[in-house]
Motif scaffolding. Structure first.
Motif, PDB file in Angstrom:
ATOM      1  N   GLN A   1       1.066  -0.685   0.126  1.00 30.61           N
ATOM      2  CA  GLN A   1       0.230  -0.145   0.022  1.00 30.61           C
ATOM      3  C   GLN A   1       0.866   1.550   0.315  1.00 30.61           C
ATOM      4  OE1 GLN A   1      -2.584  -0.639   3.539  1.00 30.61           O
ATOM      5  NE2 GLN A   1      -4.336  -1.718   2.282  1.00 30.61           N
ATOM      6  N   ARG A   2       2.044   1.057   0.862  1.00 29.42           N
ATOM      7  CA  ARG A   2       3.133   2.336   1.026  1.00 29.42           C
ATOM      8  C   ARG A   2       3.593   2.866  -0.223  1.00 29.42           C
ATOM      9  NH1 ARG A   2       3.222   1.253   6.408  1.00 29.42           N
ATOM     10  NH2 ARG A   2       5.701  -0.026   5.809  1.00 29.42           N
ATOM     11  N   ARG A   3       3.704   1.594  -1.177  1.00 29.50           N
ATOM     12  CA  ARG A   3       4.284   2.102  -2.274  1.00 29.50           C
ATOM     13  C   ARG A   3       3.179   1.934  -3.458  1.00 29.50           C
ATOM     14  NH1 ARG A   3       5.185  -3.855  -3.951  1.00 29.50           N
ATOM     15  NH2 ARG A   3       6.995  -3.427  -1.519  1.00 29.50           N
ATOM     16  N   VAL A   4       2.417   1.382  -3.721  1.00 32.09           N
ATOM     17  CA  VAL A   4       1.664   1.958  -5.052  1.00 32.09           C
ATOM     18  C   VAL A   4       0.871   4.239  -4.306  1.00 32.09           C
ATOM     19  CG1 VAL A   4      -1.173   1.777  -5.613  1.00 32.09           C
ATOM     20  CG2 VAL A   4       0.299   0.338  -5.010  1.00 32.09           C
ATOM     21  N   ILE A   5       0.701   4.679  -3.026  1.00 39.00           N
ATOM     22  CA  ILE A   5       0.706   5.159  -2.741  1.00 39.00           C
ATOM     23  C   ILE A   5       1.910   6.132  -2.786  1.00 39.00           C
ATOM     24  CG2 ILE A   5       0.283   7.337  -1.010  1.00 39.00           C
ATOM     25  CD1 ILE A   5      -1.019   4.796   0.744  1.00 39.00           C
ATOM     26  N   ILE A   6       2.829   5.469  -2.437  1.00 40.69           N
ATOM     27  CA  ILE A   6       4.240   6.529  -3.630  1.00 40.69           C
ATOM     28  C   ILE A   6       4.312   6.979  -4.849  1.00 40.69           C
ATOM     29  CG2 ILE A   6       6.608   6.205  -3.387  1.00 40.69           C
ATOM     30  CD1 ILE A   6       6.805   5.356  -0.573  1.00 40.69           C
ATOM     31  N   LYS A   7       4.298   5.495  -5.380  1.00 39.92           N
ATOM     32  CA  LYS A   7       3.702   5.547  -7.220  1.00 39.92           C
ATOM     33  C   LYS A   7       2.746   6.906  -7.542  1.00 39.92           C
ATOM     34  CE  LYS A   7       5.554   1.505  -7.649  1.00 39.92           C
ATOM     35  NZ  LYS A   7       5.415  -0.067  -8.782  1.00 39.92           N
ATOM     36  N   ALA A   8       1.834   6.560  -7.091  1.00 41.74           N
ATOM     37  CA  ALA A   8       0.397   8.007  -7.150  1.00 41.74           C
ATOM     38  C   ALA A   8       0.850   8.898  -7.254  1.00 41.74           C
ATOM     39  CB  ALA A   8      -0.630   7.788  -6.233  1.00 41.74           C
ATOM     40  N   LYS A   9       1.672   9.064  -6.055  1.00 44.49           N
ATOM     41  CA  LYS A   9       2.363  10.112  -5.360  1.00 44.49           C
ATOM     42  C   LYS A   9       3.234  10.961  -6.842  1.00 44.49           C
ATOM     43  CE  LYS A   9       1.075  11.123  -0.512  1.00 44.49           C
ATOM     44  NZ  LYS A   9       2.550  10.741   0.885  1.00 44.49           N
ATOM     45  N   ARG A  10       3.998   9.796  -7.152  1.00 44.15           N
ATOM     46  CA  ARG A  10       4.588  10.708  -8.186  1.00 44.15           C
ATOM     47  C   ARG A  10       3.483  10.981 -10.412  1.00 44.15           C
ATOM     48  NH1 ARG A  10       9.516   6.299  -7.135  1.00 44.15           N
ATOM     49  NH2 ARG A  10      10.220   7.311  -4.812  1.00 44.15           N
TER      50      ARG A  10
ATOM     51  N   ALA B   1       1.125  11.130  -9.676  1.00 43.52           N
ATOM     52  CA  ALA B   1       0.217  12.679  -9.677  1.00 43.52           C
ATOM     53  C   ALA B   1       0.958  14.184  -9.570  1.00 43.52           C
ATOM     54  CB  ALA B   1      -0.580  12.892  -8.218  1.00 43.52           C
ATOM     55  N   LEU B   2       1.997  14.017  -9.722  1.00 43.79           N
ATOM     56  CA  LEU B   2       3.329  15.459  -9.443  1.00 43.79           C
ATOM     57  C   LEU B   2       3.572  15.237 -11.295  1.00 43.79           C
ATOM     58  CD1 LEU B   2       4.950  14.868  -6.611  1.00 43.79           C
ATOM     59  CD2 LEU B   2       3.321  16.271  -6.742  1.00 43.79           C
ATOM     60  N   THR B   3       3.278  14.253 -12.009  1.00 42.45           N
ATOM     61  CA  THR B   3       3.490  14.475 -13.936  1.00 42.45           C
ATOM     62  C   THR B   3       2.215  14.071 -13.982  1.00 42.45           C
ATOM     63  OG1 THR B   3       5.759  13.396 -13.083  1.00 42.45           O
ATOM     64  CG2 THR B   3       5.451  13.206 -15.387  1.00 42.45           C
ATOM     65  N   ASP B   4       2.730  15.224 -15.442  1.00 42.70           N
ATOM     66  CA  ASP B   4       1.507  15.226 -16.555  1.00 42.70           C
ATOM     67  C   ASP B   4       1.828  14.046 -17.373  1.00 42.70           C
ATOM     68  OD1 ASP B   4       0.466  16.454 -19.528  1.00 42.70           O
ATOM     69  OD2 ASP B   4      -0.697  16.669 -17.774  1.00 42.70           O
ATOM     70  N   PRO B   5       0.696  13.497 -17.480  1.00 39.85           N
ATOM     71  CA  PRO B   5       1.174  11.842 -17.990  1.00 39.85           C
ATOM     72  C   PRO B   5       1.445  12.504 -19.452  1.00 39.85           C
ATOM     73  CG  PRO B   5      -1.692  11.780 -17.536  1.00 39.85           C
ATOM     74  CD  PRO B   5      -0.874  13.346 -17.191  1.00 39.85           C
ATOM     75  N   VAL B   6       0.583  13.431 -20.357  1.00 43.22           N
ATOM     76  CA  VAL B   6       0.779  13.344 -21.479  1.00 43.22           C
ATOM     77  C   VAL B   6       1.499  13.923 -22.287  1.00 43.22           C
ATOM     78  CG1 VAL B   6      -0.806  14.100 -23.839  1.00 43.22           C
ATOM     79  CG2 VAL B   6      -2.086  13.392 -21.919  1.00 43.22           C
ATOM     80  N   ILE B   7       1.603  14.923 -21.654  1.00 43.05           N
ATOM     81  CA  ILE B   7       3.906  15.441 -21.686  1.00 43.05           C
ATOM     82  C   ILE B   7       4.815  15.479 -21.388  1.00 43.05           C
ATOM     83  CG2 ILE B   7       4.636  18.029 -22.328  1.00 43.05           C
ATOM     84  CD1 ILE B   7       1.679  18.491 -23.272  1.00 43.05           C
ATOM     85  N   GLY B   8       4.401  14.753 -19.906  1.00 44.37           N
ATOM     86  CA  GLY B   8       5.364  13.789 -19.212  1.00 44.37           C
ATOM     87  C   GLY B   8       6.216  15.154 -18.587  1.00 44.37           C
ATOM     88  N   LEU B   9       5.985  16.186 -18.704  1.00 50.93           N
ATOM     89  CA  LEU B   9       6.719  17.468 -17.795  1.00 50.93           C
ATOM     90  C   LEU B   9       5.745  17.408 -15.848  1.00 50.93           C
ATOM     91  CD1 LEU B   9       7.333  19.761 -19.737  1.00 50.93           C
ATOM     92  CD2 LEU B   9       8.732  18.222 -19.161  1.00 50.93           C
ATOM     93  N   PRO B  10       6.699  17.716 -15.099  1.00 58.37           N
ATOM     94  CA  PRO B  10       6.841  18.027 -13.825  1.00 58.37           C
ATOM     95  C   PRO B  10       4.567  19.297 -14.101  1.00 58.37           C
ATOM     96  CG  PRO B  10       8.217  18.032 -13.609  1.00 58.37           C
ATOM     97  CD  PRO B  10       7.808  17.430 -14.792  1.00 58.37           C
ATOM     98  N   ASN B  11       4.035  18.849 -13.173  1.00 61.05           N
ATOM     99  CA  ASN B  11       2.845  19.426 -13.211  1.00 61.05           C
ATOM    100  C   ASN B  11       2.684  20.106 -12.356  1.00 61.05           C
ATOM    101  OD1 ASN B  11       2.094  17.631 -10.744  1.00 61.05           O
ATOM    102  ND2 ASN B  11       0.296  17.269 -11.581  1.00 61.05           N
ATOM    103  N   LEU B  12       1.252  20.812 -11.862  1.00 59.08           N
ATOM    104  CA  LEU B  12       1.533  21.980 -10.653  1.00 59.08           C
ATOM    105  C   LEU B  12       1.453  21.413  -9.564  1.00 59.08           C
ATOM    106  CD1 LEU B  12       0.933  25.491 -10.707  1.00 59.08           C
ATOM    107  CD2 LEU B  12      -1.527  24.687 -10.993  1.00 59.08           C
ATOM    108  N   ARG B  13       1.070  20.784  -9.340  1.00 61.26           N
ATOM    109  CA  ARG B  13       1.454  19.939  -7.320  1.00 61.26           C
ATOM    110  C   ARG B  13       2.971  19.778  -7.727  1.00 61.26           C
ATOM    111  NH1 ARG B  13      -3.054  15.001  -6.820  1.00 61.26           N
ATOM    112  NH2 ARG B  13      -5.021  16.351  -6.725  1.00 61.26           N
ATOM    113  N   ALA B  14       3.587  19.155  -8.458  1.00 65.47           N
ATOM    114  CA  ALA B  14       4.844  19.448  -8.210  1.00 65.47           C
ATOM    115  C   ALA B  14       5.211  20.629  -8.111  1.00 65.47           C
ATOM    116  CB  ALA B  14       6.282  18.775  -9.474  1.00 65.47           C
ATOM    117  N   LEU B  15       4.886  21.460  -9.215  1.00 62.56           N
ATOM    118  CA  LEU B  15       5.672  23.547  -8.868  1.00 62.56           C
ATOM    119  C   LEU B  15       5.156  23.707  -7.466  1.00 62.56           C
ATOM    120  CD1 LEU B  15       6.926  25.908  -9.760  1.00 62.56           C
ATOM    121  CD2 LEU B  15       4.581  26.527 -10.800  1.00 62.56           C
ATOM    122  N   SER B  16       4.008  23.709  -6.941  1.00 56.00           N
ATOM    123  CA  SER B  16       3.529  23.678  -5.524  1.00 56.00           C
ATOM    124  C   SER B  16       4.954  23.610  -4.746  1.00 56.00           C
ATOM    125  CB  SER B  16       1.960  23.772  -5.299  1.00 56.00           C
ATOM    126  OG  SER B  16       1.661  24.040  -3.818  1.00 56.00           O
ATOM    127  N   ALA B  17       4.730  21.146  -4.630  1.00 57.71           N
ATOM    128  CA  ALA B  17       5.483  21.164  -3.487  1.00 57.71           C
ATOM    129  C   ALA B  17       7.116  21.691  -3.476  1.00 57.71           C
ATOM    130  CB  ALA B  17       5.946  19.715  -4.060  1.00 57.71           C
TER     131      ALA B  17
END
Length: 744
Positions: free
Chosen positions: A318-327, A329-345
């Motif tokens: 579960q922790r591994r899945v959560i870490i993958k989901a968080k990562r 969530a920080l990357t745009d799946p289409v462009i492949g660049l960090p997204n707004l959440r990553a910028l905020s972090a």
């Protein structure tokens, strides 16, 4: 290098380490296997050699079989006769080979995946922890029942349905479930010593992020105390702490470890705890105890082991899945660049950052022409074009639409921003052989954490980047020396004040009389807002925020409803009263504005000619926009329309040819200086002439003296508005019972 190569070869060939290790580990495993000699015969509480042999196969695959075979012969030849030793060894090999073949067939190429992988747990539990001991039980029971082997040389008796058989079977199960992993890790470290560092890294990664040394220390102290009570403290036999009941207290401690510390630490610690418990078993297991009691103790520990290991594997997964989901969530799946959440972090993790906003509006047209893939490829390539210039830790971020953002760590941002701007101008993308170089607007600002209004800040940067598209230069959002975060914070604070005023009716309506030279006076509605501190704010303080955040219609609707409601309530006292209400240009552009106002008039039973709509002239009111259509529809409805502040902003004589209106209000900046400036005098005079040609009435604002009023009357102005005519007063004061006036 040659020594390393030789050791690798020795550690993988069947005649090397796979042959040597079983010869060393077999007697050690037999020594640490817990065995009790009872009246019915000896029983094993945990049988380690079987787990060791399976672990050898887990590491070396079929190459481990020769070493296992030799180790079995060396173990049993000194204990029993050669034919019996050979028979027993063959039975072990048959059971191990069948179980390993079934496991390999079921697991396929994932047979060597490390322990803790939740998807492999059912397969391993069945083939290596259940099927193998069960097959061993069946084979040994057959040869003992047939008399091939004596009862004294095996784990089982002639009668298969005895408590002794059950305890020995549970010992095999417990060994394969718990100690298999420990042997596997030990053999892997011997084969490759660097695996110890890998295990340490895995152990750290599997722990929950918020685990502290204090928590680990507390758990270790509690576990040490429990083991000390069970294995070393000499207490009275009647004392509850020295009984096998204390074993159940280990379960919550191990479940704590399973949910917090990961599968690796939990399984390793529990396996060592089991060995320690059985080595010092005299403290909590009475040698005179009944077999039924012993079977219950063994079954409890077996159930505890399966529960603890599965909970640890589930928690780690579960922790591994959560870490993958968080990562993810920080990357745009289409462009492949960090997204707004990553910028905020990233902004929150840095003491000082510079945000650069890149606006590329031409990508919209290019995307419609060449497809969406162009936009994706352009952003990817532009990010790649900028990265060689950026320092470690700096990044390009994907924003919705046609925008990108950069985060810089530079202490001299202005220099670096100018270099980025120059690099942007040199970038072009070749698409289907055609070089594309859309214009890029660049704005920037420096920020420090905490940044609580990032979205609003990016909105400000977007507006400045739009300015940069026209100027061709990077635009600094912090011009004027005011910290940008404070400006955004002040805007949001004012937005909350406006929303609070709307929700709690904290707006105040004033009315200022506009004098008609023919006696047809009317009043203009003026808006004030009372903030949470009880202070009254003028429109120029809060209306820019209202307009920027799209609350124009909410404010205008409130003013219209309150004004019409007042007219309805005072119908008897003010039967022919007329009121002018200012509306935002964005409100005028609403497609159904005329219908909405018509519905309000009908609901309050107000005649349309009693409501004058004032509009501040704007570029939105062109001949082909909804704004000009709304004006025409309002006039058809019967509401007079007045153009406010004529002579400034977008208002011009050219606009008069496009806009149909009934009243023209001359901006006060011309009226104020009419007696001292001949130019302003002639401008007002020309406006009056044009208005007459257009059959429009003229209102002069800011009439502050009687001399100015007299001059305007001579020019033929129809209405006068200003302090010389009337001061603003509360709208409710127009009712016959009130007459209080207030200062503006």
């Amino acid at each position: 290098m040659r020594k390393t190569f030789c050791y690798r070869r020795f550690s993988t060939r069947w005649w090397g380490l796979p042959l040597l290790l079983p010869l060393i580990l077999m007697p050690v495993s037999g020594h640490f296997s817990a065995r009790l000699q009872l009246a019915e015969g000896y029983v094993y509480l945990i049988y380690l050699p079987l787990a060791m042999m399976v672990a050898m196969l887990m590491v070396f695959d079929w190459a481990a079989l020769p070493g296992i075979c030799v180790a079995l012969l060396f173990r049993y030849f000194p204990l029993i006769s050669p034919p019996q030793a050979l028979t027993l060894s063959v039975l072990f090999l048959i059971a191990i080979c069948i179980s390993w073949a079934g496991y390999r067939l079921h697991a396929r190429n994932r047979w060597g995946v490390g322990f803790g992988e939740l998807s492999m747990a059912p397969i391993r539990l069945f083939w290596l922890a259940f099927f193998l001991p069960t097959l061993m039980l069946i084979l040994l029971q057959m040869v003992v029942t047939l008399g091939v082997l004596p009862e004294a040389s095996t784990l089982f008796s002639r009668d298969p349905f005895t408590i002794r058989t059950l305890i020995n079977f549970q010992a095999l199960l417990l060994s394969c479930v718990s100690l298999l992993q420990v042997y596997y890790w030990l053999i892997r470290i011997v084969k490759n010593p660097r695996f110890a560092a890998i295990l340490w890294q895995r152990l750290q990664r599997q722990m929950a992020e918020d685990v502290t040394f204090r928590e680990l220390f507390c758990w270790g102290v509690l576990m040490t105390v429990m083991l000390g009570i069970l294995t070393h403290f000499r207490l009275d036999r009647e004392n509850l702490l020295t009984s096998d009941y204390t074993l159940t207290l280990l379960l919550p401690l191990m479940l704590w470890a399973a949910m917090r510390f990961g599968h690796l630490l939990t399984s390793l610690s529990w396996s060592l705890i089991l060995i320690a418990l059985y080595q010092f078993r005299e403290q909590f297991i009475d040698l005179q105890t009944q077999l039924q009691h012993l079977a219950i103790i063994s079954s409890n520990l077996l159930v505890f082991t399966v529960t603890i290991f599965l909970m640890a594997a589930i928690g780690t997964h579960q922790r591994r899945v959560i870490i993958k989901a968080k990562r993810a969530a920080l990357t745009d799946p289409v462009i492949g660049l960090p997204n707004l959440r990553a910028l905020s972090a990233d902004l929150a993790a840095r003491a000082h950052s510079t945000i650069c906003f890149l606006r590329i509006p031409e990508l919209d047209l290019l995307s419609r022409t060449y497809g969406l893939q162009l936009r994706i490829q352009y952003k990817r390539c532009l990010a790649g074009h900028l990265r060689p210039f950026m320092q470690p830790g700096e990044e390009v971020y994907q924003l919705p639409g046609f925008d990108l953002a950069l985060r810089l760590d530079s202490a001299a941002p202005l220099v670096r921003v100018e270099e980025i701007s120059a690099r942007l101008k040199n970038y072009r993308l070749t698409w289907d052989g055609l070089p594309l170089q859309p214009s890029v607007g660049l704005s920037f600002c420096s920020v420090r954490p905490p940044i609580s209004h990032l979205h609003e800040l990016l909105g400000e940067l977007s507006a400045m980047a739009e300015v940069s598209l026209n100027s061709g230069l990077p635009e600094n959002l912090q011009q004027g020396g005011i910290p940008v975060q404070r400006k955004v914070k002040d805007k949001l604070a004012m937005l909350h004040e406006v929303q609070f005023a709307l929700d709690n009716d904290k707006f105040v309506l004033l009315a200022q009389r506009i004098q008609g030279l023919r006696g047809d006076d009317y009043h203009e509605i003026l808006l004030r807002m009372v903030d949470t501190h009880g202070e009254q704010l003028k429109p120029q303080v809060f209306l820019p925020v209202v307009h920027e955040f799209g609350m124009s219609w909410e404010i205008d609707r409130w003013v219209l409803e309150q004004t019409l409601s007042f007219m309805d309530q005072q119908r008897a006292a003010l039967p022919a009263a007329r009121f002018a209400v200012n509306l935002f240009a964005s409100t005028i552009c609403r497609p159904h504005l005329a219908k909405e106002i018509g519905a309000m008039l009908q609901r309050c039973n107000i005649e349309p000619w009693q409501l004058i709509i004032e509009v501040e002239e704007s570029h939105m009111l062109s001949d082909l926009t909804w704004g000009n259509r709304s004006i025409n529809q309002l006039r058809e409805l019967g509401c007079p329309v007045a153009i406010d502040d004529f002579g400034t902003g977008y208002a011009s004589y050219t606009r008069l040819r496009e806009i149909q209106a009934d009243i023209l209000k001359i901006d006060g900046s011309f009226v104020r200086n009419i007696l001292s400036s001949s130019l302003d005098y002639h401008i007002i005079e020309s406006i009056c002439c044009v208005a007459r040609l257009r059959r429009m009435k003229v209102v002069a604002e800011f009439v502050e003296s009687e001399d100015i009023a007299a001059a305007l009357r001579k020019m033929g102005v129809d209405y006068l508005q200003g302090y010389a005519v009337s001061l603003p007063q509360l709208l409710v004061s127009l009712a016959p019972a009130a007459g209080e006036k207030i200062n503006p």
